[in-house]
Design a protein around this motif. Sequence first.
Motif, mmCIF file in Angstrom:
data_model
loop_
_atom_site.group_PDB
_atom_site.id
_atom_site.type_symbol
_atom_site.label_atom_id
_atom_site.label_comp_id
_atom_site.label_asym_id
_atom_site.label_seq_id
_atom_site.Cartn_x
_atom_site.Cartn_y
_atom_site.Cartn_z
ATOM 1 N N ALA A 68 0.878 -1.182 0.000
ATOM 2 C CA ALA A 68 0.000 0.000 0.000
ATOM 3 C C ALA A 68 0.913 1.229 0.000
ATOM 4 N N PRO A 69 0.424 2.355 -0.515
ATOM 5 C CA PRO A 69 1.254 3.570 -0.505
ATOM 6 C C PRO A 69 1.608 3.986 0.928
ATOM 7 N N ASP A 70 2.738 4.652 1.085
ATOM 8 C CA ASP A 70 3.193 5.118 2.413
ATOM 9 C C ASP A 70 2.084 5.824 3.189
ATOM 10 N N LYS A 71 1.420 6.715 2.475
ATOM 11 C CA LYS A 71 0.405 7.529 3.140
ATOM 12 C C LYS A 71 -0.687 6.638 3.766
ATOM 13 N N VAL A 72 -0.984 5.573 3.073
ATOM 14 C CA VAL A 72 -2.069 4.685 3.545
ATOM 15 C C VAL A 72 -1.639 3.941 4.807
ATOM 16 N N TRP A 73 -0.486 3.249 4.776
ATOM 17 C CA TRP A 73 -0.143 2.487 5.986
ATOM 18 C C TRP A 73 0.218 3.403 7.149
ATOM 19 N N ARG A 74 0.809 4.583 6.846
ATOM 20 C CA ARG A 74 1.142 5.498 7.949
ATOM 21 C C ARG A 74 -0.104 5.965 8.707
ATOM 22 N N SER A 75 -1.192 6.141 7.968
ATOM 23 C CA SER A 75 -2.414 6.638 8.625
ATOM 24 C C SER A 75 -3.014 5.565 9.539
ATOM 25 N N ARG A 76 -2.530 4.336 9.410
ATOM 26 C CA ARG A 76 -3.153 3.234 10.152
ATOM 27 C C ARG A 76 -2.809 3.214 11.640
ATOM 28 N N TYR A 77 -1.691 3.826 12.016
ATOM 29 C CA TYR A 77 -1.363 3.835 13.454
ATOM 30 C C TYR A 77 -2.490 4.509 14.243
ATOM 31 N N VAL A 78 -2.968 5.609 13.698
ATOM 32 C CA VAL A 78 -4.045 6.343 14.381
ATOM 33 C C VAL A 78 -5.317 5.494 14.421
ATOM 34 N N HIS A 79 -5.602 4.847 13.295
ATOM 35 C CA HIS A 79 -6.809 3.996 13.264
ATOM 36 C C HIS A 79 -6.689 2.850 14.276
ATOM 37 N N ILE A 80 -5.487 2.276 14.345
ATOM 38 C CA ILE A 80 -5.279 1.164 15.286
ATOM 39 C C ILE A 80 -5.466 1.658 16.724
ATOM 40 N N ASN A 81 -4.895 2.814 17.032
ATOM 41 C CA ASN A 81 -5.031 3.334 18.395
ATOM 42 C C ASN A 81 -6.499 3.623 18.737
ATOM 43 N N ASP A 82 -7.204 4.188 17.773
ATOM 44 C CA ASP A 82 -8.630 4.479 18.013
ATOM 45 C C ASP A 82 -9.418 3.186 18.214
ATOM 46 N N PHE A 83 -9.105 2.201 17.395
ATOM 47 C CA PHE A 83 -9.791 0.903 17.460
ATOM 48 C C PHE A 83 -9.542 0.227 18.815
ATOM 49 N N GLU A 84 -8.287 0.234 19.229
ATOM 50 C CA GLU A 84 -7.960 -0.434 20.496
ATOM 51 C C GLU A 84 -8.557 0.329 21.684
ATOM 52 N N LYS A 85 -8.674 1.653 21.527
ATOM 53 C CA LYS A 85 -9.293 2.449 22.596
ATOM 54 C C LYS A 85 -10.777 2.071 22.713
ATOM 55 N N LEU A 86 -11.388 1.922 21.566
ATOM 56 C CA LEU A 86 -12.806 1.524 21.556
ATOM 57 C C LEU A 86 -12.980 0.171 22.250
ATOM 58 N N LEU A 87 -12.111 -0.772 21.921
ATOM 59 C CA LEU A 87 -12.206 -2.097 22.549
ATOM 60 C C LEU A 87 -11.991 -1.988 24.058
ATOM 61 N N ALA A 88 -10.971 -1.219 24.434
ATOM 62 C CA ALA A 88 -10.657 -1.094 25.867
ATOM 63 C C ALA A 88 -11.825 -0.450 26.617
ATOM 64 N N GLU A 89 -12.433 0.539 25.990
ATOM 65 C CA GLU A 89 -13.561 1.205 26.659
ATOM 66 C C GLU A 89 -14.803 0.322 26.687
ATOM 67 N N SER A 90 -14.755 -0.749 25.922
ATOM 68 C CA SER A 90 -15.841 -1.737 25.996
ATOM 69 C C SER A 90 -15.406 -2.917 26.868
ATOM 70 N N ASN A 91 -14.524 -2.620 27.822
ATOM 71 C CA ASN A 91 -14.079 -3.629 28.810
ATOM 72 C C ASN A 91 -13.253 -4.771 28.215
ATOM 73 N N THR A 92 -12.444 -4.470 27.212
ATOM 74 C CA THR A 92 -11.535 -5.498 26.693
ATOM 75 C C THR A 92 -10.152 -5.274 27.300
ATOM 76 N N ILE A 93 -9.639 -6.338 27.893
ATOM 77 C CA ILE A 93 -8.271 -6.302 28.428
ATOM 78 C C ILE A 93 -7.369 -6.729 27.264
ATOM 79 N N ILE A 94 -6.459 -5.856 26.873
ATOM 80 C CA ILE A 94 -5.658 -6.111 25.664
ATOM 81 C C ILE A 94 -4.185 -6.305 26.029
ATOM 82 N N LEU A 95 -3.594 -7.377 25.481
ATOM 83 C CA LEU A 95 -2.149 -7.589 25.641
ATOM 84 C C LEU A 95 -1.573 -7.919 24.275
ATOM 85 N N LYS A 96 -0.438 -7.305 23.943
ATOM 86 C CA LYS A 96 0.153 -7.533 22.618
ATOM 87 C C LYS A 96 1.607 -7.984 22.795
#
Length: 276
Positions: free
Chosen positions: A136-164
């Motif tokens: 994928a173009p640089d711009k596309v994968w670079r924008s994904r860090y923010v999406h990942i953080n938002d996604f994991e925040k949503l999961l955490a706020e829905s009571n998901t305990i996350i370990l990576k």
Amino acid sequence: MAYLQKLTGAQPIKLRDFDPEFDAGLNKQQGEEKLQKLSAELTRLQELLYAAGQHSVLIVLQGRDTSGKDGTIRSVMGPLNSLGCQVASFKVPTEKEQAHDFLWRIHQQTPGKGEITIFNRSHYEDVLVVRVHKLAPDKVWRSRYVHINDFEKLLAESNTIILKFYLHISKDEQEKRLLERAEDPEKYWKLSAGDWKEREHWNDYTRAYEDAMNQCSTPHAPWYVVPANKKWFRNLAVAEAVVKSLQPYERQWRRQLEKIGLKEKAAIEAYRQNQT
Ligand code: ADP
């Protein structure tokens, strides 16, 4: 002292600062004995998690080829009750998956309340293999860090305990494991010329992993770098981190169980009184 440092994003890391041979001064036998105790503790905690039904647990496993994702799943999660525990493996996206945003296939596999789900590879492939192989173009994968953080925040706020977990092996150890596969007929099924080719990109993957961990480590979705040259230590360290993350919830789960018990008892009593 915990075997693994929890990365919460406070300080950027470099993988060269983590020794893949680290074993906390233990030997294999000591490690396996400790793992047995932790497995029993994890089984106990899983039962409470399941019965209380308040939280979900998401365990993300990432690592280079031969780093031991499958072995970790077998050893750490094997003893758990399969009723509330599943593994989701993410491979090259299908045509249908590619027709959606990169988190579409991931979100469908996240754990429900009371469940533990292990991701064997994950949404992080979209900032790892996709970056290294320029899928994928640089711009596309670079924008994904923010999406990942938002996604994991949503999961955490829905009571998901996350370990990576990043299973950290050395380049020499990987070569040894790839050579072993070629010598053992029982491991032939794992042979892949692609694994040897991927080694050419070793440094690119190092950078991609470091960026992923530095951009996406948070207190609610931490990364752990797991020394993984010694398989027994890898299993022990992952088991310990999971147990330590669940233990703080035990009291809350017990309170919830008590509540459920009292409610049911009252219902039974009311029913029996109506009968007389
Ligand atoms: P594993 O190596 O996990 O045992 P496979 O040999 O089937 O399983 O490899 C799965 C492959 O799928 C890996 O090469 C991985 O990089 C690739 N993959 C996973 N997710 C993606 C993605 N989002 N885009 C491209 N490739 C992906």
